[in-house]
Design an enzyme around this catalytic site. Structure first.
Site, PDB file in Angstrom:
ATOM      1  N   TYR A 114      12.982  -6.138 -16.403  1.00  0.00           N
ATOM      2  CA  TYR A 114      14.259  -6.432 -15.748  1.00  0.00           C
ATOM      3  C   TYR A 114      14.114  -6.365 -14.241  1.00  0.00           C
ATOM      4  O   TYR A 114      13.136  -5.845 -13.705  1.00  0.00           O
ATOM      5  CB  TYR A 114      15.352  -5.481 -16.225  1.00  0.00           C
ATOM      6  N   ARG A 128       8.074  -9.666  -8.105  1.00  0.00           N
ATOM      7  CA  ARG A 128       7.828  -8.533  -8.988  1.00  0.00           C
ATOM      8  C   ARG A 128       8.135  -8.892 -10.441  1.00  0.00           C
ATOM      9  O   ARG A 128       7.443  -8.449 -11.367  1.00  0.00           O
ATOM     10  CB  ARG A 128       8.637  -7.313  -8.557  1.00  0.00           C
ATOM     11  N   LEU A 153       6.707   2.588  -9.370  1.00  0.00           N
ATOM     12  CA  LEU A 153       7.200   1.225  -9.260  1.00  0.00           C
ATOM     13  C   LEU A 153       6.991   0.731  -7.835  1.00  0.00           C
ATOM     14  O   LEU A 153       7.238   1.465  -6.873  1.00  0.00           O
ATOM     15  CB  LEU A 153       8.684   1.174  -9.615  1.00  0.00           C
TER      16      LEU A 153
END
Length: 286
Positions: free
Chosen positions: A33, A52, A206
């Site tokens: 997501y 990304r 992340l």
């Protein structure tokens, strides 16, 4: 007002949107997501989010269902159909519905499932917390080893948010081998002697889109940046701290595990970086 959501090429009232019970995001958390902030009806840091997304999909061997132009068109249509001024657009791509449950994933004959929805957040950039700062606690980081892939496996970060809430705090910083990895939904930073310290990129965290922009702006403003891991004790002894994320932008941290930083008030570095980030991001929004 009923939101319009996007499901596999169709724009639908949210009450009519449906995804199969056999979808692998539902059964296996087999999906990724992105969340893009919207300010003044424009998309913030959108190219970074698309890059990304492509990286996450490639890492899981899920075909990217759209090129960049198509993704942009869909996002702009979602802004228009929902009269979105300030808020966020959530995008999710799963491996799709193979028709039954199986640990082995299907081949290219199964199309990915694509879902988007909006969240209206009037005054998103004017959060009162930016003026007061947030409190965090530290918790063990027990997540899987590929945190650089933005998957929908969010159970432990959700648990971390609840641990923080029960402790009277706003968020949690996760700790592995004595070093802070990141927050439950954000990247973590400390400031000591004017130097900004944040963990280096790897599979352990992340690769934040807001992180990349903030560090670029910091260096352009002649601020010193050091990318390395830091301990909780080092954080407690810092002059100030902050987090970055697509929805919080730059948010000061004023307390870690009950220890106040900077007199319990947002520090000058975090405050200035938030100003710079919002100014520059609004200028380059699309």
């Amino acid at each position: 007002m009923t939101r319009t959501v996007y499901v596999n090429g169709a724009y639908l009232p949210e009450g009519e949107a449906k995804v199969s019970v056999f979808d692998r995001a539902f059964l296996m958390a087999d999906g990724v997501y992105e969340v893009t902030s919207v300010l003044g009806g424009k998309l913030i840091d959108f190219p970074g989010h698309l890059a990304r997304l492509a990286r996450s999909l490639a890492a899981l061997e899920i075909a990217n269902p759209h090129d960049d132009d198509a993704w942009l068109a869909i996002h702009r249509e979602m802004v228009a159909k929902n009269d979105l001024e300030d808020g966020m657009i959530y995008l999710q791509v799963s491996r799709g519905n193979p028709g039954d449950r199986d640990f082995a994933w299907p081949g290219a004959e199964v199309a990915p499932t694509v879902v988007l929805f909006t969240q209206s957040k009037p005054g998103l950039a004017d959060s009162p917390q930016a003026g007061t700062g947030i409190k965090v606690i530290s918790i063990p980081d027990i997540r899987w080893g590929r945190r650089d892939i933005k998957t929908v496996q969010l159970l432990y970060p959700s648990m971390g948010k609840m641990m923080a809430k029960k402790a009277g705090a706003d968020d949690a910083w996760m700790v592995e081998d004595g070093k802070v990895t990141e927050g439950t939904s954000n990247n973590a930073y400390i400031v000591k002697g004017g130097k900004i310290v944040t963990r280096q990129l790897s599979t352990n965290i992340l690769h934040g889109i807001t992180r990349a922009a903030v560090l670029r702006f910091a260096r352009e403003a002649q601020m010193e940046v050091e990318e390395r891991a830091f301990t909780v004790e080092e954080a407690k002894a810092a002059d100030e701290a902050f987090i970055t994320s697509a929805s919080a932008f730059v948010m000061p941290v004023v307390e870690i595990d009950g220890v106040a930083l900077g007199g319990g008030k947002p520090g000058p570095v975090a405050t200035r970086l938030r100003e710079i980030y919002l100014d520059e991001s609004r200028r380059s929004a699309i």
